[in-house]
Design a protein around this motif. Sequence first.
Motif, PDB file in Angstrom:
ATOM      1  N   ASP A 188       0.646  -1.127   0.115  1.00 38.42           N
ATOM      2  CA  ASP A 188       0.197   0.159  -0.022  1.00 38.42           C
ATOM      3  C   ASP A 188       0.886   1.298   0.049  1.00 38.42           C
ATOM      4  OD1 ASP A 188      -2.560  -1.187   0.019  1.00 38.42           O
ATOM      5  OD2 ASP A 188      -2.622  -1.234   2.274  1.00 38.42           O
ATOM      6  N   PRO A 189       0.459   2.346  -0.777  1.00 34.50           N
ATOM      7  CA  PRO A 189       1.145   3.616  -0.516  1.00 34.50           C
ATOM      8  C   PRO A 189       1.108   4.111   0.774  1.00 34.50           C
ATOM      9  CG  PRO A 189      -0.892   3.950  -1.841  1.00 34.50           C
ATOM     10  CD  PRO A 189      -0.989   2.364  -1.512  1.00 34.50           C
ATOM     11  N   VAL A 190       1.977   4.877   1.000  1.00 28.27           N
ATOM     12  CA  VAL A 190       2.195   5.558   2.342  1.00 28.27           C
ATOM     13  C   VAL A 190       1.271   6.578   2.619  1.00 28.27           C
ATOM     14  CG1 VAL A 190       3.579   7.125   3.616  1.00 28.27           C
ATOM     15  CG2 VAL A 190       4.870   5.084   2.622  1.00 28.27           C
ATOM     16  N   ASP A 191       0.734   7.365   1.397  1.00 25.95           N
ATOM     17  CA  ASP A 191      -0.452   8.203   1.696  1.00 25.95           C
ATOM     18  C   ASP A 191      -1.691   7.428   2.162  1.00 25.95           C
ATOM     19  OD1 ASP A 191       1.139  10.118   0.557  1.00 25.95           O
ATOM     20  OD2 ASP A 191       0.232  10.124  -1.341  1.00 25.95           O
ATOM     21  N   LYS A 192      -1.760   6.103   1.886  1.00 29.48           N
ATOM     22  CA  LYS A 192      -2.941   5.205   2.554  1.00 29.48           C
ATOM     23  C   LYS A 192      -2.843   5.267   4.053  1.00 29.48           C
ATOM     24  CE  LYS A 192      -5.918   1.093   2.175  1.00 29.48           C
ATOM     25  NZ  LYS A 192      -5.908  -0.228   1.678  1.00 29.48           N
ATOM     26  N   ALA A 193      -1.499   5.005   4.423  1.00 29.69           N
ATOM     27  CA  ALA A 193      -1.458   4.945   5.782  1.00 29.69           C
ATOM     28  C   ALA A 193      -1.681   6.277   6.826  1.00 29.69           C
ATOM     29  CB  ALA A 193      -0.096   4.759   6.222  1.00 29.69           C
ATOM     30  N   LEU A 194      -1.320   7.231   5.952  1.00 27.45           N
ATOM     31  CA  LEU A 194      -1.363   8.522   6.469  1.00 27.45           C
ATOM     32  C   LEU A 194      -3.113   8.983   6.619  1.00 27.45           C
ATOM     33  CD1 LEU A 194       1.405  10.638   4.821  1.00 27.45           C
ATOM     34  CD2 LEU A 194       1.393   9.930   7.220  1.00 27.45           C
ATOM     35  N   ALA A 195      -3.704   8.562   5.364  1.00 24.96           N
ATOM     36  CA  ALA A 195      -4.837   8.944   5.479  1.00 24.96           C
ATOM     37  C   ALA A 195      -5.702   7.990   6.760  1.00 24.96           C
ATOM     38  CB  ALA A 195      -5.459   8.651   4.199  1.00 24.96           C
ATOM     39  N   LEU A 196      -5.478   6.775   6.684  1.00 27.50           N
ATOM     40  CA  LEU A 196      -6.121   6.058   7.803  1.00 27.50           C
ATOM     41  C   LEU A 196      -5.686   6.554   9.245  1.00 27.50           C
ATOM     42  CD1 LEU A 196      -5.367   2.442   6.604  1.00 27.50           C
ATOM     43  CD2 LEU A 196      -7.795   3.498   6.993  1.00 27.50           C
ATOM     44  N   PHE A 197      -4.443   6.858   9.436  1.00 32.08           N
ATOM     45  CA  PHE A 197      -4.233   7.584  10.769  1.00 32.08           C
ATOM     46  C   PHE A 197      -5.046   8.893  10.965  1.00 32.08           C
ATOM     47  CE2 PHE A 197       0.333   5.796  10.136  1.00 32.08           C
ATOM     48  CZ  PHE A 197      -0.069   4.890  11.169  1.00 32.08           C
ATOM     49  N   ASN A 198      -5.205   9.475   9.906  1.00 37.77           N
ATOM     50  CA  ASN A 198      -6.020  10.881  10.147  1.00 37.77           C
ATOM     51  C   ASN A 198      -7.349  10.560  10.388  1.00 37.77           C
ATOM     52  OD1 ASN A 198      -3.749  12.476   9.957  1.00 37.77           O
ATOM     53  ND2 ASN A 198      -3.712  12.470   7.848  1.00 37.77           N
ATOM     54  N   ASP A 199      -8.017   9.658   9.359  1.00 32.19           N
ATOM     55  CA  ASP A 199      -9.418   9.364   9.518  1.00 32.19           C
ATOM     56  C   ASP A 199      -9.781   8.789  10.792  1.00 32.19           C
ATOM     57  OD1 ASP A 199      -9.533  10.769   6.953  1.00 32.19           O
ATOM     58  OD2 ASP A 199      -9.615   8.811   5.886  1.00 32.19           O
ATOM     59  N   HIS A 200      -9.060   7.737  11.287  1.00 31.35           N
ATOM     60  CA  HIS A 200      -9.430   6.927  12.274  1.00 31.35           C
ATOM     61  C   HIS A 200      -8.798   7.540  13.906  1.00 31.35           C
ATOM     62  CE1 HIS A 200     -11.722   4.077   9.863  1.00 31.35           C
ATOM     63  NE2 HIS A 200     -10.710   4.463   9.147  1.00 31.35           N
ATOM     64  N   GLY A 201      -7.698   8.653  13.610  1.00 24.89           N
ATOM     65  CA  GLY A 201      -7.161   8.661  14.894  1.00 24.89           C
ATOM     66  C   GLY A 201      -6.206   7.858  15.569  1.00 24.89           C
ATOM     67  N   LEU A 202      -5.747   7.070  14.728  1.00 21.91           N
ATOM     68  CA  LEU A 202      -4.698   5.828  15.105  1.00 21.91           C
ATOM     69  C   LEU A 202      -3.407   6.431  15.415  1.00 21.91           C
ATOM     70  CD1 LEU A 202      -6.244   3.213  12.841  1.00 21.91           C
ATOM     71  CD2 LEU A 202      -6.886   3.573  15.209  1.00 21.91           C
ATOM     72  N   SER A 203      -2.414   5.793  15.973  1.00 18.02           N
ATOM     73  CA  SER A 203      -1.173   6.039  16.041  1.00 18.02           C
ATOM     74  C   SER A 203      -0.321   4.700  15.692  1.00 18.02           C
ATOM     75  CB  SER A 203      -0.598   6.320  17.451  1.00 18.02           C
ATOM     76  OG  SER A 203      -0.698   5.394  18.299  1.00 18.02           O
ATOM     77  N   ARG A 204      -1.176   3.398  15.450  1.00 15.99           N
ATOM     78  CA  ARG A 204      -0.475   2.298  15.040  1.00 15.99           C
ATOM     79  C   ARG A 204      -1.435   1.600  14.145  1.00 15.99           C
ATOM     80  NH1 ARG A 204       2.270   4.772  18.221  1.00 15.99           N
ATOM     81  NH2 ARG A 204       3.453   3.872  19.828  1.00 15.99           N
ATOM     82  N   ILE A 205      -0.883   0.942  13.041  1.00 16.66           N
ATOM     83  CA  ILE A 205      -1.846   0.199  12.039  1.00 16.66           C
ATOM     84  C   ILE A 205      -0.862  -1.092  11.748  1.00 16.66           C
ATOM     85  CG2 ILE A 205      -2.977   0.237   9.917  1.00 16.66           C
ATOM     86  CD1 ILE A 205      -2.892   3.064   9.997  1.00 16.66           C
ATOM     87  N   PRO A 206      -1.695  -2.332  11.968  1.00 18.66           N
ATOM     88  CA  PRO A 206      -1.181  -3.655  11.502  1.00 18.66           C
ATOM     89  C   PRO A 206      -0.845  -3.663  10.064  1.00 18.66           C
ATOM     90  CG  PRO A 206      -3.296  -4.005  12.450  1.00 18.66           C
ATOM     91  CD  PRO A 206      -2.805  -2.494  12.631  1.00 18.66           C
ATOM     92  N   VAL A 207       0.333  -4.239   9.718  1.00 19.85           N
ATOM     93  CA  VAL A 207       0.535  -4.457   8.279  1.00 19.85           C
ATOM     94  C   VAL A 207       0.355  -6.008   7.905  1.00 19.85           C
ATOM     95  CG1 VAL A 207       2.129  -4.251   6.224  1.00 19.85           C
ATOM     96  CG2 VAL A 207       2.056  -2.507   8.136  1.00 19.85           C
ATOM     97  N   VAL A 208      -0.530  -6.250   7.110  1.00 17.28           N
ATOM     98  CA  VAL A 208      -0.956  -7.663   7.019  1.00 17.28           C
ATOM     99  C   VAL A 208      -1.131  -8.099   5.614  1.00 17.28           C
ATOM    100  CG1 VAL A 208      -2.886  -9.363   7.467  1.00 17.28           C
ATOM    101  CG2 VAL A 208      -2.358  -7.728   9.202  1.00 17.28           C
ATOM    102  N   THR A 209      -0.714  -9.300   4.932  1.00 16.84           N
ATOM    103  CA  THR A 209      -0.698  -9.858   3.418  1.00 16.84           C
ATOM    104  C   THR A 209      -2.163 -10.167   3.383  1.00 16.84           C
ATOM    105  OG1 THR A 209      -0.287 -12.093   4.249  1.00 16.84           O
ATOM    106  CG2 THR A 209       1.663 -10.592   3.775  1.00 16.84           C
TER     107      THR A 209
END
Length: 132
Positions: free
Chosen positions: A88-109
């Motif tokens: 996934d692009p880094v921009d997707k991670a940044l969007a999830l952090f912003n949209d969900h108020g998260l600071s950690r997101i698991p990376v799964v195949t």
Amino acid sequence: MSSTVHIPFDAAGPAVKDVMMLEPRSVGPATPIAEIRETFESPSVKLMLVTDGERFLGTVTRDDLPASGDGPIEPHVRTDTPRLSPEDPVDKALALFNDHGLSRIPVVTGSDRLEGLVCVNGSHAAFCIYPR
């Protein structure tokens, strides 16, 4: 374990695999709630990853734990936590952090194998990784 390195968002590689922590710590579904509470006593622990072998089952936060009691963590595992794939692009991670108020997101195949964890620092200005 080495201390973390911070990668500013604007210096991050194009894909999640470039900014994820490798080999994140996880617990099994039979782990006692008391053990999870003890782990959460560390202020740096924000999210517990739950796996069955290499298969990712979900996550547990402090707020997911019951106020009292013990037993296995399994009934409290959240399966609806946002997740990313290594490609996934880094921009997707940044969007999830912003949209969900998260600071950690698991990376799964796609086959539900836990690959890593994407983490942002306290000021939400950089990714944190362990030196490779």
